[in-house]
Design a protein around this motif. Structure first.
Motif, PDB file in Angstrom:
ATOM      1  N   ALA A  42       0.822  -1.205   0.000  1.00  0.00           N
ATOM      2  CA  ALA A  42       0.000   0.000   0.000  1.00  0.00           C
ATOM      3  C   ALA A  42       0.858   1.258   0.000  1.00  0.00           C
ATOM      4  N   LEU A  43       1.925   1.281   0.800  1.00  0.00           N
ATOM      5  CA  LEU A  43       2.774   2.469   0.888  1.00  0.00           C
ATOM      6  C   LEU A  43       3.510   2.731  -0.418  1.00  0.00           C
ATOM      7  N   CYS A  44       3.994   1.673  -1.069  1.00  0.00           N
ATOM      8  CA  CYS A  44       4.684   1.851  -2.344  1.00  0.00           C
ATOM      9  C   CYS A  44       3.738   2.431  -3.390  1.00  0.00           C
ATOM     10  N   ARG A  45       2.518   1.945  -3.425  1.00  0.00           N
ATOM     11  CA  ARG A  45       1.539   2.481  -4.379  1.00  0.00           C
ATOM     12  C   ARG A  45       1.120   3.896  -4.017  1.00  0.00           C
ATOM     13  N   HIS A  46       1.082   4.189  -2.730  1.00  0.00           N
ATOM     14  CA  HIS A  46       0.730   5.536  -2.281  1.00  0.00           C
ATOM     15  C   HIS A  46       1.714   6.563  -2.835  1.00  0.00           C
ATOM     16  N   GLU A  47       2.999   6.341  -2.597  1.00  0.00           N
ATOM     17  CA  GLU A  47       4.002   7.303  -3.066  1.00  0.00           C
ATOM     18  C   GLU A  47       4.120   7.283  -4.584  1.00  0.00           C
ATOM     19  N   ALA A  48       3.993   6.107  -5.193  1.00  0.00           N
ATOM     20  CA  ALA A  48       4.042   6.013  -6.654  1.00  0.00           C
ATOM     21  C   ALA A  48       2.921   6.818  -7.279  1.00  0.00           C
ATOM     22  N   ALA A  49       1.730   6.774  -6.669  1.00  0.00           N
ATOM     23  CA  ALA A  49       0.590   7.511  -7.209  1.00  0.00           C
ATOM     24  C   ALA A  49       0.842   9.014  -7.158  1.00  0.00           C
ATOM     25  N   HIS A  50       1.371   9.525  -6.038  1.00  0.00           N
ATOM     26  CA  HIS A  50       1.711  10.948  -5.965  1.00  0.00           C
ATOM     27  C   HIS A  50       2.634  11.325  -7.119  1.00  0.00           C
ATOM     28  N   ALA A  51       3.654  10.506  -7.358  1.00  0.00           N
ATOM     29  CA  ALA A  51       4.667  10.831  -8.363  1.00  0.00           C
ATOM     30  C   ALA A  51       4.113  10.740  -9.779  1.00  0.00           C
ATOM     31  N   VAL A  52       3.392   9.664 -10.076  1.00  0.00           N
ATOM     32  CA  VAL A  52       2.874   9.474 -11.429  1.00  0.00           C
ATOM     33  C   VAL A  52       1.847  10.544 -11.779  1.00  0.00           C
ATOM     34  N   ILE A  99      -2.730  15.760  -4.236  1.00  0.00           N
ATOM     35  CA  ILE A  99      -2.742  15.509  -2.800  1.00  0.00           C
ATOM     36  C   ILE A  99      -3.433  14.186  -2.475  1.00  0.00           C
ATOM     37  N   MET A 100      -4.551  13.919  -3.144  1.00  0.00           N
ATOM     38  CA  MET A 100      -5.403  12.797  -2.791  1.00  0.00           C
ATOM     39  C   MET A 100      -5.054  11.508  -3.529  1.00  0.00           C
ATOM     40  N   ALA A 101      -4.086  11.567  -4.444  1.00  0.00           N
ATOM     41  CA  ALA A 101      -3.759  10.400  -5.267  1.00  0.00           C
ATOM     42  C   ALA A 101      -3.250   9.220  -4.447  1.00  0.00           C
ATOM     43  N   GLY A 102      -2.439   9.503  -3.426  1.00  0.00           N
ATOM     44  CA  GLY A 102      -1.896   8.416  -2.617  1.00  0.00           C
ATOM     45  C   GLY A 102      -2.997   7.628  -1.930  1.00  0.00           C
ATOM     46  N   TRP A 103      -3.965   8.352  -1.360  1.00  0.00           N
ATOM     47  CA  TRP A 103      -5.085   7.688  -0.693  1.00  0.00           C
ATOM     48  C   TRP A 103      -5.925   6.906  -1.712  1.00  0.00           C
ATOM     49  N   ASP A 110     -10.096   9.482  -8.163  1.00  0.00           N
ATOM     50  CA  ASP A 110     -10.268   8.057  -8.463  1.00  0.00           C
ATOM     51  C   ASP A 110     -10.126   7.808  -9.959  1.00  0.00           C
ATOM     52  N   GLY A 111     -10.720   8.690 -10.752  1.00  0.00           N
ATOM     53  CA  GLY A 111     -10.661   8.513 -12.200  1.00  0.00           C
ATOM     54  C   GLY A 111      -9.261   8.644 -12.756  1.00  0.00           C
ATOM     55  N   ILE A 112      -8.527   9.654 -12.306  1.00  0.00           N
ATOM     56  CA  ILE A 112      -7.190   9.867 -12.859  1.00  0.00           C
ATOM     57  C   ILE A 112      -6.212   8.795 -12.384  1.00  0.00           C
ATOM     58  N   VAL A 113      -6.413   8.282 -11.161  1.00  0.00           N
ATOM     59  CA  VAL A 113      -5.592   7.163 -10.693  1.00  0.00           C
ATOM     60  C   VAL A 113      -5.886   5.909 -11.520  1.00  0.00           C
ATOM     61  N   ASN A 114      -7.146   5.670 -11.829  1.00  0.00           N
ATOM     62  CA  ASN A 114      -7.488   4.536 -12.698  1.00  0.00           C
ATOM     63  C   ASN A 114      -6.845   4.681 -14.067  1.00  0.00           C
ATOM     64  N   ASP A 115      -6.865   5.906 -14.619  1.00  0.00           N
ATOM     65  CA  ASP A 115      -6.286   6.147 -15.937  1.00  0.00           C
ATOM     66  C   ASP A 115      -4.796   5.816 -15.967  1.00  0.00           C
ATOM     67  N   HIS A 116      -4.109   6.026 -14.857  1.00  0.00           N
ATOM     68  CA  HIS A 116      -2.651   5.869 -14.821  1.00  0.00           C
ATOM     69  C   HIS A 116      -2.208   4.716 -13.923  1.00  0.00           C
ATOM     70  N   TRP A 117      -3.099   3.759 -13.723  1.00  0.00           N
ATOM     71  CA  TRP A 117      -2.803   2.680 -12.783  1.00  0.00           C
ATOM     72  C   TRP A 117      -1.616   1.833 -13.222  1.00  0.00           C
ATOM     73  N   ARG A 118      -1.461   1.615 -14.519  1.00  0.00           N
ATOM     74  CA  ARG A 118      -0.340   0.792 -14.983  1.00  0.00           C
ATOM     75  C   ARG A 118       0.996   1.448 -14.619  1.00  0.00           C
ATOM     76  N   GLY A 119       1.081   2.770 -14.806  1.00  0.00           N
ATOM     77  CA  GLY A 119       2.303   3.471 -14.430  1.00  0.00           C
ATOM     78  C   GLY A 119       2.547   3.435 -12.939  1.00  0.00           C
ATOM     79  N   ILE A 120       1.483   3.566 -12.153  1.00  0.00           N
ATOM     80  CA  ILE A 120       1.601   3.505 -10.692  1.00  0.00           C
ATOM     81  C   ILE A 120       2.117   2.137 -10.267  1.00  0.00           C
ATOM     82  N   GLN A 121       1.601   1.080 -10.881  1.00  0.00           N
ATOM     83  CA  GLN A 121       2.045  -0.274 -10.558  1.00  0.00           C
ATOM     84  C   GLN A 121       3.519  -0.469 -10.893  1.00  0.00           C
ATOM     85  N   GLU A 122       3.949   0.062 -12.029  1.00  0.00           N
ATOM     86  CA  GLU A 122       5.351  -0.064 -12.444  1.00  0.00           C
ATOM     87  C   GLU A 122       6.283   0.629 -11.453  1.00  0.00           C
ATOM     88  N   VAL A 123       5.939   1.848 -11.079  1.00  0.00           N
ATOM     89  CA  VAL A 123       6.786   2.602 -10.147  1.00  0.00           C
ATOM     90  C   VAL A 123       6.763   1.948  -8.772  1.00  0.00           C
TER      91      VAL A 123
END
Length: 257
Positions: free
Chosen positions: A64-74, A131-135, A190-203
């Motif tokens: 969860a923490l890795c995806r949290h920070e990855a989401a902020h960055a992506v 701000i809310m991407a990590g959550w 939620d929508g923008i995180v879904n759009d970029h989920w593959r990149g978040i998973q990679e990071v």
């Protein structure tokens, strides 16, 4: 004499030094190759205690923490903000140099561009989703849909979201403005995180293995991915409504002068 650990304003660890107080430790650290840099110092015993606590937290919630920070960055990169570093290494300072007095934290160091943070459109499209991407990423991973938990359990992200809302809704905060803004922002994020989920998973996978990436490494991981701004219906309606609320508040405050 006490042992101190030194850090730059970017949160990068320096040497350990012995000194009588914090000022003496900072003076000793800000020399040689670090001359001219703004340096902080933390008592080593206090830092070791906080570091151990965050290492335990990382082990318990690694995915969860890795995806949290990855989401902020992506999400930051998707909105044209530069990335200097994404880290899962506990740090005692925020990336803008603010001292973290409560607990060591994980971080993303970003380069921000100048934007009008008072404008609702800017908030919804950039600030809120960032701000809310990590959550949102943690929610996508654990399947818990309750955004209300964000206000009580979102830590520094929730605090920053509330302070940003004050720029638009004013103080004391207009509850109707706040509710409308964050209902929208939650769905948008939620929508923008879904759009970029593959990149978040990679990071996140890279962070899980290496615990840290530089800006160049980060961009290399997702270089081949196409980033697009998430677009959702009725954004103009929301902006218009928030502007009307803001104008009504401004008129009310003006009448009090």
């Amino acid at each position: 004499m006490m042992l101190w650990v030194g850090f730059t304003s970017d949160g990068d660890a320096l040497d350990e030094v012995e000194a009588e107080d914090e000022e003496a430790a900072k003076a000793a650290l800000a020399s040689g190759e670090h001359a001219g840099q703004f340096v902080y110092a933390v008592e080593k015993d206090r830092f070791d205690e906080r570091y151990a606590r965050m290492e335990e937290e990382y082990t318990r919630r690694e995915d969860a923490l890795c995806r949290h920070e990855a989401a902020h960055a992506v999400i930051a990169l998707s909105q044209d903000l530069g990335i200097r570093r994404v880290s899962m290494k506990p740090r005692p300072f925020y990336s803008d140099g603010r001292k973290d007095t409560q607990s060591t934290h994980f971080s993303v160091a970003m380069t921000f561009v100048e934007r009008d943070s008072r404008h609702p459109h800017w908030f919804v499209n950039t600030r809120a989703s960032l701000i809310m991407a990590g959550w949102a990423a943690e929610r996508k991973l654990d399947g818990k849909p309750d955004w209300e938990r964000f206000w009580n359990e979102g830590g520094s992200d929730a605090i920053e979201a509330k302070s940003t809302a004050l720029l638009i809704c004013g103080y004391p905060m207009n509850q109707k403005c706040k509710d409308g803004m964050f209902d929208w922002a939650a769905g948008f994020t939620d929508g923008i995180v879904n759009d970029h989920w593959r990149g978040i998973q990679e990071v996140a996978g890279c962070l899980k293995h290496n615990r840290e990436t530089t800006g160049e490494q980060f961009e290399g991981i997702i270089r081949d991915m196409r980033f697009t701004y998430a677009r959702y219906p009725n954004l103009k309606d929301l902006v218009a409504a928030l502007n009307r609320l803001k104008q009504a508040r401004d008129k009310r405050l003006k009448g009090l002068d």
